[in-house]
Design an enzyme around this catalytic site. Structure first.
Site, PDB file in Angstrom:
ATOM      1  N   GLY A  50       0.820  -1.267  -0.036  1.00 23.18           N
ATOM      2  CA  GLY A  50       0.103   0.120   0.104  1.00 23.18           C
ATOM      3  C   GLY A  50       0.833   1.336  -0.136  1.00 23.18           C
ATOM      4  O   GLY A  50       0.259   2.378  -0.429  1.00 23.18           O
ATOM      5  N   GLU A 107       1.788   1.692  -3.324  1.00 19.22           N
ATOM      6  CA  GLU A 107       0.257   2.056  -4.180  1.00 19.22           C
ATOM      7  C   GLU A 107       0.047   3.736  -3.826  1.00 19.22           C
ATOM      8  O   GLU A 107      -0.509   4.413  -4.702  1.00 19.22           O
ATOM      9  CB  GLU A 107      -0.738   1.202  -3.676  1.00 19.22           C
ATOM     10  CG  GLU A 107      -0.159  -0.225  -4.196  1.00 19.22           C
ATOM     11  CD  GLU A 107      -1.378  -1.127  -3.801  1.00 19.22           C
ATOM     12  OE1 GLU A 107      -1.387  -1.382  -2.373  1.00 19.22           O
ATOM     13  OE2 GLU A 107      -2.115  -1.776  -4.382  1.00 19.22           O
ATOM     14  N   GLU A 136       2.626  -8.247  -1.681  1.00 17.99           N
ATOM     15  CA  GLU A 136       1.650  -8.761  -1.066  1.00 17.99           C
ATOM     16  C   GLU A 136       1.409 -10.431  -1.432  1.00 17.99           C
ATOM     17  O   GLU A 136       0.674 -11.058  -0.329  1.00 17.99           O
ATOM     18  CB  GLU A 136       0.146  -8.068  -1.475  1.00 17.99           C
ATOM     19  CG  GLU A 136       0.082  -6.584  -1.054  1.00 17.99           C
ATOM     20  CD  GLU A 136       0.782  -5.544  -1.750  1.00 17.99           C
ATOM     21  OE1 GLU A 136       1.657  -5.867  -2.757  1.00 17.99           O
ATOM     22  OE2 GLU A 136       0.179  -4.345  -1.988  1.00 17.99           O
TER      23      GLU A 136
HETATM   24  N1  CO8 Z   1       1.901  -3.698   8.789  1.00 23.46           N
HETATM   25  C1  CO8 Z   1       2.053  -3.585  10.126  1.00 23.46           C
HETATM   26  N2  CO8 Z   1       3.218  -3.523  10.728  1.00 23.46           N
HETATM   27  C2  CO8 Z   1       4.458  -3.520   9.905  1.00 23.46           C
HETATM   28  C3  CO8 Z   1       4.221  -3.379   8.665  1.00 23.46           C
HETATM   29  C4  CO8 Z   1       3.046  -3.666   8.096  1.00 23.46           C
HETATM   30  N3  CO8 Z   1       2.953  -3.444   6.565  1.00 23.46           N
HETATM   31  N4  CO8 Z   1       5.494  -3.383   8.127  1.00 23.46           N
HETATM   32  C5  CO8 Z   1       6.432  -3.347   9.237  1.00 23.46           C
HETATM   33  N5  CO8 Z   1       5.796  -3.287  10.378  1.00 23.46           N
HETATM   34  C6  CO8 Z   1       6.227  -3.264  11.726  1.00 23.46           C
HETATM   35  C7  CO8 Z   1       6.755  -4.676  12.182  1.00 23.46           C
HETATM   36  O1  CO8 Z   1       5.694  -5.683  12.540  1.00 23.46           O
HETATM   37  C8  CO8 Z   1       7.632  -4.067  13.179  1.00 23.46           C
HETATM   38  O2  CO8 Z   1       6.870  -4.326  14.447  1.00 23.46           O
HETATM   39  P1  CO8 Z   1       7.324  -4.632  15.935  1.00 23.46           P
HETATM   40  O3  CO8 Z   1       8.568  -3.948  16.196  1.00 23.46           O
HETATM   41  O4  CO8 Z   1       5.944  -4.468  16.815  1.00 23.46           O
HETATM   42  O5  CO8 Z   1       7.512  -6.127  15.317  1.00 23.46           O
HETATM   43  C9  CO8 Z   1       7.970  -2.889  13.040  1.00 23.46           C
HETATM   44  O6  CO8 Z   1       7.023  -2.429  11.696  1.00 23.46           O
HETATM   45  C10 CO8 Z   1       9.501  -2.710  12.424  1.00 23.46           C
HETATM   46  O7  CO8 Z   1       9.568  -3.647  11.084  1.00 23.46           O
HETATM   47  P2  CO8 Z   1      10.617  -4.755  11.020  1.00 23.46           P
HETATM   48  O8  CO8 Z   1      11.264  -5.018  12.415  1.00 23.46           O
HETATM   49  O9  CO8 Z   1      10.146  -5.669  10.130  1.00 23.46           O
HETATM   50  O10 CO8 Z   1      11.680  -3.870  10.347  1.00 23.46           O
HETATM   51  P3  CO8 Z   1      12.803  -4.453   9.291  1.00 23.46           P
HETATM   52  O11 CO8 Z   1      13.854  -3.198   9.035  1.00 23.46           O
HETATM   53  O12 CO8 Z   1      13.440  -5.801   9.639  1.00 23.46           O
HETATM   54  O13 CO8 Z   1      12.010  -4.855   8.096  1.00 23.46           O
HETATM   55  C11 CO8 Z   1      10.363  -4.526   6.080  1.00 23.46           C
HETATM   56  C12 CO8 Z   1      11.407  -3.853   7.160  1.00 23.46           C
HETATM   57  C13 CO8 Z   1      11.199  -5.385   5.050  1.00 23.46           C
HETATM   58  C14 CO8 Z   1       9.738  -3.270   5.523  1.00 23.46           C
HETATM   59  C15 CO8 Z   1       9.102  -5.308   6.908  1.00 23.46           C
HETATM   60  O14 CO8 Z   1       9.150  -4.753   7.984  1.00 23.46           O
HETATM   61  C16 CO8 Z   1       8.303  -5.890   5.948  1.00 23.46           C
HETATM   62  O15 CO8 Z   1       8.749  -6.747   5.350  1.00 23.46           O
HETATM   63  N6  CO8 Z   1       7.345  -5.259   6.234  1.00 23.46           N
HETATM   64  C17 CO8 Z   1       5.897  -5.763   5.609  1.00 23.46           C
HETATM   65  C18 CO8 Z   1       5.905  -5.144   4.045  1.00 23.46           C
HETATM   66  C19 CO8 Z   1       4.565  -6.030   3.408  1.00 23.46           C
HETATM   67  O16 CO8 Z   1       4.442  -6.944   3.185  1.00 23.46           O
HETATM   68  N7  CO8 Z   1       3.914  -4.998   3.176  1.00 23.46           N
HETATM   69  C20 CO8 Z   1       2.665  -5.140   2.327  1.00 23.46           C
HETATM   70  C21 CO8 Z   1       1.373  -5.241   3.291  1.00 23.46           C
HETATM   71  S1  CO8 Z   1      -0.190  -5.712   2.586  1.00 23.46           S
HETATM   72  C22 CO8 Z   1      -0.514  -4.366   1.903  1.00 23.46           C
HETATM   73  O17 CO8 Z   1       0.118  -3.410   1.748  1.00 23.46           O
HETATM   74  C23 CO8 Z   1      -1.947  -4.350   0.783  1.00 23.46           C
HETATM   75  C24 CO8 Z   1      -2.386  -3.229   0.283  1.00 23.46           C
HETATM   76  C25 CO8 Z   1      -3.719  -3.191  -0.099  1.00 23.46           C
HETATM   77  C26 CO8 Z   1      -4.617  -3.063   0.666  1.00 23.46           C
HETATM   78  C27 CO8 Z   1      -5.998  -2.480   0.195  1.00 23.46           C
HETATM   79  C28 CO8 Z   1      -7.274  -3.282   0.841  1.00 23.46           C
HETATM   80  C29 CO8 Z   1      -8.417  -2.809  -0.197  1.00 23.46           C
END
Ligand code: CO8
Length: 257
Positions: free
Chosen positions: A108, A111, A131
């Site tokens: 997102g 996006e 995703e």
């Molecule tokens: N959602 C919720 N929390 C998140 C997200 C997320 N997308 N990304 C990171 N965080 C949180 C982590 O859970 C973490 O929290 P905590 O400290 O409580 O565990 C904190 O942010 C820091 O993240 P990381 O420890 O993972 O940080 P890193 O530096 O190790 O990694 C990354 C960074 C690579 C970006 C990793 O955080 C990651 O892969 N994040 C998820 C990326 C992802 O998959 N994004 C797609 C999400 S789905 C989406 O966007 C769908 C869109 C369409 C929706 C439309 C609906 C109609």
């Protein structure tokens, strides 16, 4: 309005909106959506403002929709509640919005950046639609806007593998207009926004509207639409002022009429 997930400031005629959920890498939840729409609508309605910049932190523009908010939802919640359909209001903003992207712009986040009028990226920017790794897909227009921006081959590969594109590749592919050093990104984006905000207000709206029409119409219809808006601008006081100012070798003094 008091925002909890955004920082909003006016720098002259430029509204700077900063996504501010650092603990979640600016993941987009329902509160961010509501606040972002409120901030963009306030900007669009404020005659003192001519251009907006939307940015995040140096580490993340936004790491996607909030996975923790979505995880337990079912079809009825998503489809019945038309989850995140409110993001259509970002593209309904009539004045320009520049995305200034540093770090992760994933899912997102990518996006949302693509909903803006153009993207300025820092050399640390990373774009992706990961995703599929969550067994879902883009849901805020990513499959469509990425395909239009970078072509089918790269869009398909990115959606199917979840691989990220760095700033250089994104610039070569046409996803971003320029790359800037991370430390200068926001100031340079605000400078670019100030340049735009200094143009005549009706011409800003018309230029934005006609470029966007290129994505919605055939070439012939788009060219016709452009010509009609070009003709219409000759009904404005600012067109008289702009052309007189050129002849008299002075800056234009716009009234927005
Ligand atoms: N959602 C919720 N929390 C998140 C997200 C997320 N997308 N990304 C990171 N965080 C949180 C982590 O859970 C973490 O929290 P905590 O400290 O409580 O565990 C904190 O942010 C820091 O993240 P990381 O420890 O993972 O940080 P890193 O530096 O190790 O990694 C990354 C960074 C690579 C970006 C990793 O955080 C990651 O892969 N994040 C998820 C990326 C992802 O998959 N994004 C797609 C999400 S789905 C989406 O966007 C769908 C869109 C369409 C929706 C439309 C609906 C109609």
């Amino acid at each position: 309005m008091v925002y909890e997930t955004l920082l909003v400031e006016q720098r002259g005629a430029v509204t700077l909106i900063t996504l501010n959920r650092p603990q979640a890498l600016n993941a987009l939840n329902s509160q961010v959506l509501a606040e972002l729409i409120a901030a963009l609508e306030a900007y669009d309605a404020d005659e003192s403002q001519g251009c907006a910049v939307l940015t995040g932190s140096e580490k993340a523009f936004a790491a996607g929709a909030d996975i923790k908010e979505m995880a337990s939802k079912g079809f009825a919640d998503m489809y019945g509640g038309n989850f995140f359909a409110g993001y259509d209001r970002v593209t309904a903003t009539r004045k320009p919005v520049i995305a200034a992207v540093s770090g992760y712009a994933l899912g997102g986040g990518c996006e949302l950046a693509m909903m803006c009028d153009f993207i300025l990226a820092s050399d640390t920017a990373k774009f992706g639609q990961p995703e599929i790794k969550l067994a879902v897909s883009p849901g805020m227009g990513g499959s469509q806007r990425l395909a239009r921006a970078v072509g089918k081959a790269k869009a398909m590969e990115m959606c199917l593998t979840g691989r990220m594109m760095d700033a250089d590749e994104a610039e070569r592919a046409g996803l971003v207009s320029r790359i800037l050093p991370a430390a200068e990104l926001v100031d340079e984006a605000v400078k670019t926004a100030a340049l735009i905000a200094g143009m005549a207000p009706l011409a800003i709206k018309a230029n934005k509207e006609m470029v966007n029409a290129a994505y919605e119409t055939t070439l012939a219809q788009g060219v016709q639409f452009e010509r009609r808006l070009f003709h219409a601008l000759f009904g404005t006081a600012d067109q008289k002022e702009g052309m007189a100012a050129f002849v008299e070798k002075r800056p234009g003094n716009w009234t927005g009429k």
